[in-house]
Design a protein around this motif. Structure first.
Motif, PDB file in Angstrom:
ATOM      1  N   ASN A 165       0.822  -1.211   0.000  1.00 43.79           N
ATOM      2  CA  ASN A 165       0.000   0.000   0.000  1.00 43.79           C
ATOM      3  C   ASN A 165       0.856   1.261   0.000  1.00 43.79           C
ATOM      4  O   ASN A 165       0.500   2.277  -0.616  1.00 43.79           O
ATOM      5  N   GLN A 166       1.985   1.193   0.685  1.00 47.26           N
ATOM      6  CA  GLN A 166       2.902   2.333   0.686  1.00 47.26           C
ATOM      7  C   GLN A 166       3.460   2.580  -0.720  1.00 47.26           C
ATOM      8  O   GLN A 166       3.597   3.736  -1.149  1.00 47.26           O
ATOM      9  N   LEU A 167       3.797   1.486  -1.427  1.00 47.46           N
ATOM     10  CA  LEU A 167       4.277   1.632  -2.807  1.00 47.46           C
ATOM     11  C   LEU A 167       3.176   2.218  -3.684  1.00 47.46           C
ATOM     12  O   LEU A 167       3.440   3.083  -4.538  1.00 47.46           O
ATOM     13  N   LYS A 168       1.960   1.797  -3.482  1.00 42.83           N
ATOM     14  CA  LYS A 168       0.843   2.342  -4.252  1.00 42.83           C
ATOM     15  C   LYS A 168       0.713   3.851  -4.023  1.00 42.83           C
ATOM     16  O   LYS A 168       0.438   4.616  -4.962  1.00 42.83           O
ATOM     17  N   ASP A 169       0.913   4.275  -2.786  1.00 41.96           N
ATOM     18  CA  ASP A 169       0.825   5.704  -2.478  1.00 41.96           C
ATOM     19  C   ASP A 169       1.915   6.491  -3.197  1.00 41.96           C
ATOM     20  O   ASP A 169       1.684   7.608  -3.672  1.00 41.96           O
ATOM     21  N   ILE A 170       3.111   5.898  -3.266  1.00 40.70           N
ATOM     22  CA  ILE A 170       4.228   6.563  -3.964  1.00 40.70           C
ATOM     23  C   ILE A 170       3.892   6.730  -5.439  1.00 40.70           C
ATOM     24  O   ILE A 170       4.134   7.788  -6.042  1.00 40.70           O
ATOM     25  N   ILE A 171       3.320   5.675  -6.052  1.00 40.62           N
ATOM     26  CA  ILE A 171       2.941   5.752  -7.469  1.00 40.62           C
ATOM     27  C   ILE A 171       1.844   6.786  -7.659  1.00 40.62           C
ATOM     28  O   ILE A 171       1.867   7.584  -8.605  1.00 40.62           O
ATOM     29  N   ARG A 172       0.892   6.798  -6.727  1.00 36.95           N
ATOM     30  CA  ARG A 172      -0.237   7.735  -6.822  1.00 36.95           C
ATOM     31  C   ARG A 172       0.254   9.184  -6.775  1.00 36.95           C
ATOM     32  O   ARG A 172      -0.310  10.069  -7.444  1.00 36.95           O
ATOM     33  N   GLU A 173       1.306   9.437  -6.023  1.00 39.85           N
ATOM     34  CA  GLU A 173       1.864  10.791  -5.935  1.00 39.85           C
ATOM     35  C   GLU A 173       2.502  11.224  -7.251  1.00 39.85           C
ATOM     36  O   GLU A 173       2.695  12.417  -7.493  1.00 39.85           O
ATOM     37  N   GLY A 174       2.814  10.238  -8.103  1.00 37.44           N
ATOM     38  CA  GLY A 174       3.430  10.569  -9.387  1.00 37.44           C
ATOM     39  C   GLY A 174       2.454  11.008 -10.450  1.00 37.44           C
ATOM     40  O   GLY A 174       2.864  11.471 -11.526  1.00 37.44           O
ATOM     41  N   ILE A 175       1.164  10.870 -10.181  1.00 37.23           N
ATOM     42  CA  ILE A 175       0.159  11.311 -11.157  1.00 37.23           C
ATOM     43  C   ILE A 175       0.171  12.833 -11.229  1.00 37.23           C
ATOM     44  O   ILE A 175       0.142  13.521 -10.200  1.00 37.23           O
ATOM     45  N   ARG A 176       0.218  13.365 -12.427  1.00 34.96           N
ATOM     46  CA  ARG A 176       0.323  14.813 -12.592  1.00 34.96           C
ATOM     47  C   ARG A 176      -1.012  15.516 -12.315  1.00 34.96           C
ATOM     48  O   ARG A 176      -2.080  14.910 -12.425  1.00 34.96           O
ATOM     49  N   ARG A 177      -0.920  16.769 -12.003  1.00 32.89           N
ATOM     50  CA  ARG A 177      -2.106  17.604 -11.749  1.00 32.89           C
ATOM     51  C   ARG A 177      -2.211  18.685 -12.815  1.00 32.89           C
ATOM     52  O   ARG A 177      -1.195  19.140 -13.358  1.00 32.89           O
TER      53      ARG A 177
END
Length: 538
Positions: free
Chosen positions: A245-257
Motif C-alpha cells: 500500500n505504501q508503494l501504491k501511495d508513492i505511485i499515486r503521488e506521481g500522477i500529474r495535476r
C-alpha cells in the motif's frame, strides 16, 4: 490447380475446426488428426465417447466388439436402430459413427476382446490410445497388462445405473502445454534482466510531455517507482500488505495535476497501482518443476530418452547456470494502456531476452543429444514451445491395473476414511463396483439383471462385498441401502449417463493425444443422484 484446391481444403478445415484450434492450436489438431483410437465394445457409453472424438477430427477409429445388437441396445444407443437387432454391433455402430465426419476413417472387428487378446495381442500396438467399456474384470486385467507392456494408454469407462466410472492407465504422460487457468505474468520485476534495465533507464518520466506521461506502459511506471521504494528499504521488495500500500501511495503521488491542481486522468498510473499486488511475485522454481529436475529420467539420460526428458535436463542445466536459479523468460507482456511505439519497444525487450534464453537451451539440447548418442533431432519450434511453458510442465504417472488389483495394495487399504462415515463420499461406489465385478465373475451375470431375482441377488452381493472388504483389510460397514440400489440398477446403461461420461471421457482422450491440459490421475467416479464426483489415485 492442385495447389489452389489444397489451399481451399486447408481453409475449409480451419473454418470447420475454428473453435478447437483456438484451444489446442494447429499442432494439437495435427496430433488429433494423426491419432488412431480403438474402442472396445460399441455400448451406449462407447459410441458417445467416439462421437465426441470423431466430431473434432481424430485420424481414425476401430471398433472391437463381438456382440450382436439387442433390443436394450436400441433403447439407449443413438447409433443403433431396430433394423440392426441381431446384426453385428461393431458393424452398425461404425457405419453410423462414420457419417459424423468425412475426414475420419472408421473400421471394425467382429470379435470379442478376450479372443483377440489370446490370438493377436499385437493388434493393439497400432493405436494411440485404447478406450474400453463394459469389460469384465478378468478381461480388463488381461487388456491392461497387454497395453501396459506396450506402453499404450488405456481409458476404462463404465456407466452403471446412475454411477459413472473412469480409470486412466498410462505409465507416463508428459504435458508441456498444461494451460493453467490463473498464471501470473513472467515480468521479472523482482530480478530485472539487463535488457529491461537498460531500456527503462533510458526513459525519464519527469521530462515527458503530458501525452507521453499518460501513455507510458504501466510496467515502466511500476518499475521506476519500485526502484525508489528499494532505495529507501535496503534494496528489498514490498512483501506485506502494508508495504504494498505504501508503494501504491508513492505511485499515486506521481500522477500529474492540471493547472487547477486536480489530478489528471492517467490510466496507466491506475494500472500500475492495480498491478502492485500481482506483478511483484518472486521469481522462483515451483515444487512440480523441481520434482522433474530430481527425477531419475532427468538425471540419468540415455539413448532412448524422450524429447521431453532431454528438454527437462537442458532446462535444469540452464537454471543452474545461465538462469541463476530462474527459468527461461516467457517473453510475453500483458496488454496495457500505452502508445504503440513504446509498447512494441517494451515487448521487443522481452522477446529478445526470451529468444536469447531459447538459444542457450537449444545449444544444451544439441550437446545432450550428442552426449547420449541419440539419433534424430528436436525441432526449434518444440524447444520454443517448451521454454514458453517451462513453468507449467506437468507429469502424470498412473499405477497399472495389476498394481491396483493386488490384494496387498496400500491404496485400497486406505479407503476406510472414504466410506466409514455417516455420509460416505463417492469412493464408496468404487468398492461397490468392484464387488459387482466379483459377483459377475462368480455367477456370470450382474446383480439384479433378472428382475425376479433382485432380492436374492442383494444377499449374494452382500457376501461378495464382505469378502472383498475382508481381503482389503477394511473394517467398516456399507449401508444396505447402497447395496439395494446397485442391485436395482441391474447393470443398466442409461443414455443420459452415457452422454455425460462420453463427453468427459472424450475430453481426457484428447488431453492424452494432444499432450495438452492435465488429465485426471487416475480414477474418476460420478454420482448422478447427487451430481457430485471424486477423483482418487488407486
Amino acid at each position: 490447380m492442385a495447389a489452389i484446391g489444397k489451399s481451399k481444403a486447408g481453409l475449409d478445415k480451419n473454418n470447420k475446426y475454428d473453435r478447437q484450434l483456438r484451444l489446442w492450436g494447429d499442432h494439437g489438431q495435427t496430433a488429433l488428426e494423426t491419432s488412431r483410437v480403438c474402442l472396445i465394445n460399441a455400448s451406449a457409453t462407447g459410441t458417445e465417447i467416439l462421437k465426441n472424438l470423431i466430431l473434432p477430427g481424430i485420424g481414425s477409429f476401430t471398433v472391437v466388439d463381438g456382440h450382436k445388437v439387442q433390443g436394450e441396445d436400441v433403447g439407449n444407443n443413438f447409433f443403433l436402430t431396430k433394423d440392426s437387432i441381431g446384426q453385428s454391433r461393431a458393424k452398425f455402430a461404425t457405419e453410423y459413427l462414420s457419417e459424423l465426419n468425412e475426414d475420419v476413417s472408421g473400421d471394425f472387428m467382429e470379435e470379442h476382446p478376450e479372443s483377440l487378446l489370446e490370438s493377436n495381442s499385437d493388434f493393439f500396438s497400432q493405436f494411440t490410445i485404447v478406450v474400453a467399456t463394459n469389460l469384465c474384470e478378468r478381461t480388463l486385467l488381461k487388456l491392461g497388462k497387454c497395453l501396459w507392456e506396450k506402453n499404450i494408454p488405456l481409458l476404462i469407462c463404465r456407466c452403471y445405473g446412475f454411477i459413472g466410472y473412469m480409470r486412466l492407465v498410462v505409465r507416463e504422460h508428459r504435458v508441456i502445454e498444461s494451460h493453467p487457468d490463473n498464471a501470473h505474468e513472467d515480468l521479472r520485476l523482482d530480478r530485472p534482466f539487463k535488457g529491461l534495465v537498460q531500456y527503462i533507464d533510458s526513459i525519464d518520466l519527469n521530462t515527458m510531455n503530458k501525452k507521453d506521461h499518460s501513455h507510458t506502459p504501466w510496467l515502466i511506471v511500476l518499475y521506476k517507482y519500485l526502484q525508489e521504494w528499494k532505495e529507501k528499504h535496503a534494496g528489498e521488495l514490498p512483501k506485506v500488505y502494508r508495504e504494498k500500500n505504501q508503494l501504491k501511495d508513492i505511485i499515486r503521488e506521481g500522477i500529474r495535476r492540471n493547472e487547477e491542481g486536480v489530478l489528471e486522468d492517467e490510466e496507466n498510473f491506475d494500472e500500475a497501482i492495480k498491478a502492485v499486488n500481482t506483478a511483484l511475485n518472486p521469481t522462483k522454481i515451483s515444487s512440480q518443476i523441481q520434482e522433474l529436475f530430481n527425477d531419475d529420467e532427468c538425471t540419468n539420460l540415455h539413448s532412448e530418452s524422450s524429447n521431453f526428458w532431454i528438454l527437462v535436463r537442458a532446462l535444469k542445466e540452464f537454471v543452474e547456470n545461465e538462469g541463476n536459479g530462474a527459468l527461461p523468460l516467457r517473453g510475453t507482456i500483458p496488454d496495457m494502456t500505452a502508445d504503440s511505439e513504446r509498447y512494441i519497444q517494451l515487448q521487443n525487450v522481452y522477446h529478445e531476452q526470451a529468444d536469447s534464453d531459447i538459444s542457450i537451451i537449444s545449444n544444451k539440447v544439441h550437446d545432450l543429444l550428442v552426449n547420449i548418442g541419440r539419433g534424430g533431432n528436436i525441432t526449434d519450434q518444440e524447444i520454443k514451445t517448451f521454454c514458453k511453458n517451462a513453468a507449467f510442465l506437468r507429469l502424470v504417472r498412473c499405477r497399472s491395473l495389476e498394481q491396483e488389483y493386488s490384494e496387498d495394495s496400500d491404496k485400497l487399504k486406505d479407503l476406510s476414511h472414504h466410506i466409514d462415515d455417516e455420509e460416505p463420499d463417492d469412493v464408496i461406489f468404487y468398492v461397490l463396483l468392484r464387488a459387482i465385478d466379483s459377483f459377475y465373475d462368480k455367477y456370470n451375470c450382474f446383480p439384479g439383471w433378472y428382475t425376479d431375482q433382485v432380492e436374492s441377488d442383494v444377499i449374494k452381493l452382500k457376501t461378495c462385498l464382505s469378502k472383498l472388504m475382508h481381503d482389503w483389510g477394511l473394517n467398516c460397514m456399507i449401508k444396505d441401502d447402497y447395496i439395494h440400489e446397485m442391485c436395482r440398477y441391474g447393470a443398466s446403461e442409461l443414455h443420459t449417463m452415457s452422454a455425460f461420461i462420453g463427453g468427459a471421457a472424450a475430453q481426457e482422450v484428447i488431453k492424452i493425444i494432444t499432450h495438452q491440459f492435465i488429465p485426471f490421475n487416475n480414477t474418476y467416479i460420478y454420482n448422478a443422484m447427487k451430481q457430485t464426483s471424486v477423483t482418487i489415485e488407486l
